[in-house]
Design an enzyme around this catalytic site. Structure first.
Site, short mmCIF file in Angstrom:
data_model
loop_
_atom_site.label_atom_id
_atom_site.label_comp_id
_atom_site.label_asym_id
_atom_site.label_seq_id
_atom_site.Cartn_x
_atom_site.Cartn_y
_atom_site.Cartn_z
N HIS A 9 34.64 44.50 38.69
CA HIS A 9 33.45 44.28 39.54
C HIS A 9 33.72 44.67 41.00
CE1 HIS A 9 32.04 42.28 35.94
NE2 HIS A 9 33.18 41.60 35.93
N GLU A 24 33.80 36.05 40.87
CA GLU A 24 34.82 36.71 40.04
C GLU A 24 35.43 37.92 40.75
OE1 GLU A 24 33.49 38.38 36.30
OE2 GLU A 24 35.48 39.22 35.95
N HIS A 77 39.99 40.46 35.00
CA HIS A 77 38.68 39.79 35.01
C HIS A 77 38.83 38.28 34.87
CE1 HIS A 77 35.81 43.25 34.48
NE2 HIS A 77 36.97 43.85 34.23
N GLU A 141 41.38 38.48 30.67
CA GLU A 141 40.45 37.44 31.14
C GLU A 141 41.32 36.24 31.51
OE1 GLU A 141 37.23 37.78 31.58
OE2 GLU A 141 36.41 39.16 30.09
#
Ligand code: ZN
Length: 184
Positions: A9, A24, A77, A141
């Site tokens: 992102h 995030e 992430h 993650e």
């Protein structure tokens, strides 16, 4: 040896947002910068797909990794779920990549032992950054930003550094193993 670290992102794309407002994209970048530092201390060259809060397309991220012929690609992430009790760490690889799976297993093992999250295991996913990269690639993650406890962990510089060291150690273990195989 060159490694590409991909903070997920950025810019207009914040990624998931925690209950206390943690973004995030900010966690991903902070951890990615720490991974780069650890890898450089180990003697690797680290390339970041972004080093500030800017929007970078998924296609540009994999293109950069392919252009620089990196040995390994690691996308960072934070997870999110409607069920706020969901927690833990998981690592993804591309379904048909056995090297990606080996790398994912090594990084996942280090993340669990060094940062202590619930082990959700290694999983397959047809993510664009895993599909379009030409080298062993994983997507980590770290934890669930939607879980209050894990959001606080993700915001802590000490925990961010534990995640970063774990990722670096996992990548190093993988590359040392590969290099040894080539020599023998
Ligand atoms: Zn994400």
């Amino acid at each position: 040896m060159r490694i590409c670290i991909d903070p997920g992102h950025g810019g207009r794309d914040p990624g998931a947002v925690g209950q206390d407002g943690l973004l995030e994209k900010d966690v991903n970048l902070a951890v990615a910068k720490r991974v780069a530092k650890h890898l450089e201390n180990m003697g690797y060259e680290a390339i970041l797909t972004r080093s500030e809060d800017e929007y970078v397309s998924l296609g540009a991220r994999s293109k950069l990794a392919n252009l620089h012929r990196v040995s390994v690609f690691v996308s960072i992430h934070c997870n999110s779920a409607e069920n706020r009790a969901a927690q833990g760490t998981e690592t993804f690889c591309y379904p048909t990549s056995s090297e990606g799976k080996t790398l994912a297993e090594m990084v996942q093992r280090e993340l669990i032992s060094r940062a202590g999250g619930k082990d959700r295991g290694v999983k397959h996913a047809n993510f664009q950054v895993l599909r379009e990269t030409a080298m062993p690639a994983i997507l980590v993650e770290l934890a669930f930003i939607s879980n209050e406890d894990e959001e606080h962990k993700l915001a802590s510089p000490d925990v961010q550094d534990a995640y970063a060291l774990a990722i670096s150690e996992g990548v190093d273990t993988y590359l040392v193993g590969r290099f040894k195989e080539r020599v023998l």
